[in-house]
Design an enzyme around this catalytic site. Sequence first.
Site, short mmCIF file in Angstrom:
data_model
loop_
_atom_site.label_atom_id
_atom_site.label_comp_id
_atom_site.label_asym_id
_atom_site.label_seq_id
_atom_site.Cartn_x
_atom_site.Cartn_y
_atom_site.Cartn_z
N LYS A 136 41.37 46.19 44.84
CA LYS A 136 41.05 46.96 43.36
C LYS A 136 41.23 48.54 43.42
O LYS A 136 41.16 49.24 42.47
CB LYS A 136 39.30 46.91 43.54
CG LYS A 136 38.98 45.37 43.37
CD LYS A 136 39.50 44.58 42.17
CE LYS A 136 38.73 44.80 40.96
NZ LYS A 136 39.32 43.93 39.75
N ASP A 149 37.65 40.35 46.24
CA ASP A 149 38.00 41.78 45.69
C ASP A 149 37.83 42.79 47.01
O ASP A 149 36.99 42.74 47.61
CB ASP A 149 37.28 42.38 44.46
CG ASP A 149 37.12 41.31 43.21
OD1 ASP A 149 38.21 41.12 42.74
OD2 ASP A 149 36.06 40.64 43.15
N GLU A 165 38.83 33.73 46.38
CA GLU A 165 39.16 34.76 45.52
C GLU A 165 38.27 35.85 45.81
O GLU A 165 36.79 35.27 45.93
CB GLU A 165 39.26 34.54 44.13
CG GLU A 165 40.05 35.64 43.47
CD GLU A 165 38.79 36.79 42.73
OE1 GLU A 165 39.15 37.70 42.23
OE2 GLU A 165 37.49 36.31 42.88
N GLU A 199 42.40 40.49 46.32
CA GLU A 199 42.70 41.34 45.15
C GLU A 199 42.31 42.79 45.65
O GLU A 199 41.38 43.27 45.81
CB GLU A 199 42.10 40.90 44.06
CG GLU A 199 42.48 41.80 42.95
CD GLU A 199 41.44 41.69 41.73
OE1 GLU A 199 41.65 42.36 40.50
OE2 GLU A 199 41.06 40.38 41.55
N ASP A 222 34.05 29.82 38.54
CA ASP A 222 32.75 29.85 39.12
C ASP A 222 31.86 28.63 39.36
O ASP A 222 31.03 28.71 39.86
CB ASP A 222 31.76 30.84 38.23
CG ASP A 222 32.41 32.35 38.04
OD1 ASP A 222 32.98 32.82 39.07
OD2 ASP A 222 32.19 32.74 37.06
N HIS A 248 36.01 31.78 42.71
CA HIS A 248 35.78 32.99 42.16
C HIS A 248 34.78 34.02 42.90
O HIS A 248 33.53 33.74 42.65
CB HIS A 248 35.78 32.88 40.73
CG HIS A 248 35.87 34.29 40.01
ND1 HIS A 248 34.75 34.88 39.14
CD2 HIS A 248 36.70 35.35 40.25
CE1 HIS A 248 34.86 36.00 38.67
NE2 HIS A 248 36.16 36.25 39.23
N ARG A 249 35.02 34.83 43.75
CA ARG A 249 34.09 35.45 44.52
C ARG A 249 33.36 34.81 45.34
O ARG A 249 31.75 34.77 45.50
CB ARG A 249 33.31 36.47 43.67
CG ARG A 249 34.07 37.27 42.70
CD ARG A 249 33.32 38.19 41.87
NE ARG A 249 34.03 38.73 40.81
CZ ARG A 249 33.52 39.33 39.69
NH1 ARG A 249 32.36 39.49 39.62
NH2 ARG A 249 34.34 39.49 38.59
N HIS A 282 33.38 43.45 44.21
CA HIS A 282 34.16 43.71 42.88
C HIS A 282 33.84 45.04 42.17
O HIS A 282 35.08 45.70 41.72
CB HIS A 282 33.87 42.36 41.78
CG HIS A 282 34.32 42.58 40.60
ND1 HIS A 282 33.82 43.34 39.63
CD2 HIS A 282 35.37 41.97 40.07
CE1 HIS A 282 34.70 43.32 38.48
NE2 HIS A 282 35.56 42.50 38.92
#
Length: 848
Positions: free
Chosen positions: A619, A544, A542, A617, A740, A515-516, A557
């Site tokens: 945004k 954004d 992953e 993703e 995370d 996650h990020r 993000h």
Amino acid sequence: MTLCHMRRKLILGLLMAVLLTVFHDATSGLSMAEAADVPHASSQGLLGAGVSLAANQDRHFTVRETTYGPEGADEEQSESVLTTSPSTLMEETFDNIPDGQLPIGWEKIEGDFQVRSGALVGRSLASVSPARILLPPGIEGDGNVIFETDMTFLSVVEPSRWASLMYRIQSMQEKGHYPYYQFAFRQGATAANGIEFAYRTPQNSWDVREKTSHSTSFAINQTYHMKVVASRERVRQYVDGELLLDTDRAGEHADGRLGFQANGVQVRFDNVKVTLNPPLLPPITSKAKAYQPIKPNTNLVFTPDLAVTEVESLEQLMKLANQGTTTVWLKIKQNNDGQLEAYSGNYRIGLLSDVLHKLKGNFIPMLEPAHTNEAQAIGKLLQEEGIQDAHLASSDLELLRSIRQKDLKLRRAYTVTATSLLTEGQLGRISMDAHSVGANIVVLPQAVSTQENVHYLAVRGLASWVLTDNSDLGIHAALVSGARGIVTSQPAKVRGAWNVYPKVTLLHRPILIAHRGAPQVAPEDTLASYEKAIQLGSEVMENDIRRTADGELVLLHDETVHRTTNGTGFLRNMTLQEVKKLDAGSWFGPSFKGERIPTLREALRQLKGRPVIMLAEPKEDGLEAQIIQIIKEEGVESQVLIQSFNDQHLRHSRDIEPAYGRGLLESQTPPLSAALDKAMKQQQYYTALQSMSAPSFGSMYPELAAYGGSRGLTFWTWTVNDLNKMKQLISLGVHGIITDLMHQLKDDTVRVQLRTDQLELKIGHAFQPVIERITRDGRKVVVEAPSVKWVVVQPVNSLIQQVNPKTGLSELVASSPGKAIVMAAVTGTAAGGTWQFISAPVEVQVSP
């Protein structure tokens, strides 16, 4: 209520409307026409009555009354001539109604409805100001009606706004005309609630009871045919002949008026038709609703689905129901009469329409047509029957692609024909080809169904099913590969095979999505964070994506930069040059001073050619085309999936480049009741969207995991930072975890392997392979003897387990001649749980 009483009520109720029609000017446009052909009643033998009416030139009406018995029974008709009569069929074309007026008897309740250019136009400028109009009283009869019209959206305030056909409208409130039921359709019909069966309650609030999506949005100025069939508590709703909703939740009101509604749209209705007393629909049985195969209890954490490819007859096939076989693979051929016939292997088992009805509630059909015309005929048949729980399988991409737009809710399986080991480039092509035709299942032949190949496709959101060669070695190799489905002509042999494994055996490898990056050990959404996550063993990154003021795509993000950099302000107001001056690392720690917000290009170049993909993703709206252009320019087409909370982002991505996988992010409360039916609707929506499911971990529930998993749906849940919750989700059937906590999972076991060339033994000699546990971060750890349990397939006693006192390694000693299939079971941890991991099987020959 008796039939005679119903007729008297109908005649009295319609008398006013018919008299008004008789005396109306010839230009009124309200006509009575000969009743259309009506199909026979269902085989359940329910009785119904039909009445048709035709007007002669002298304005006399001929009434033909038909009583329907069981299917195939003769129809009895009586005929009489009346000067006035109730109508059981109304057609209104509005052709002779002056602009600005309404046909006689039509009643505007609120808002703006009037005839314009030969059609009825409703206009609502806002959702809080709807427009409603009622058809003349009496034409609805006893509430069992077919109500249909041509509908055209002229304009919408926004795509979520809608129009509807209202029916069984009550007049319990002064001027309110509610409660009622309605068939609502949003202009953005591809949304999860694009098509609705809704109830307006006595409290004047909405109770949306059923919803689904349409394969496409309703184009402005394009006409669609809408139809409702209301039969007692049963209702069917159609768009252009396609059955979209079939419910039995209209039981509060047996009759009531008909009408139209507009909500935030300008909509045109034309060619309105009402048919009374169609044959009554049979009750919905439990098998007509969501069906979930019963899987056997095994020692496996996730038991693969089992598809049978060959039985001699339909009767033999039905004996497999509830015996662990979930899917039936049928080859479909079209005979000289144009009928579709179903074959199981080389055996004809019946007409496809008959077979599908037998399979319903017992198996999931996997249909394999030989040619495009058969595929299209299958799509048409399933559409007419309202069957959505089926797969279409083929190795012909053009065949699968030919029906992609028309039948988006028909699931697809892409069958691979390769017979030799696949290169990474070939696997990438298979992945893109599968996504390009909307397939969520890839069927691999035995020869290429390795653990590595199955996992490669799983990381790209695809479920692998293996077409096994039915040998003992082949069946176990297919199981240990982590395949989610086994295709075989010997289902009993497969059922026997999965019983040899120890308890809590985890055959598939959980996918961990960073996650990020690795935000616990490096600043999120930076190249340093991504690099750390790769080193820790993440297979998916992953992130954004946002756009700068000068049109560059960067990874961030938040809308603003103040949380993760030393700057302030909205990113959209900054140029890339300004963004690159910001320090995105010092806030996390001094060792990351000087880290920058990366561009999408920079991140893709970091991942290119490495065993990791990007889960991108967008945004903001309108980024899809630019994202895809950069992916192509950087040559990483097989290393990117696109996810979003906004389904339109996914649709735009699919329309621009369907070869990239997609995932729909969601967060919702699990259902408290009718959970399996809810799961069916969600799965159908993902199929239409051609998307994986990416729910929040709190949104997952057992019925969704089981129902979707049996149909090849992939689940990646977010964002899970509790190891015990990870374990629960994996046990539930989740395939991927967004987290995370990559730094806490680097020691996880991902695979067990045997290092040996020793495949022939003499009696009394020992089989002594080195057993290695492969960790998530790529280390190979030799497994000590106490952690090993050998799995030996027949003959069981040909090899006996012991620990070598000199080496301390677990070994097998040959005791009797024969061939044995050998696997090592090793205890290890992964995704918060402790499981048994199984090595790929090897065949050992024991000789005297």
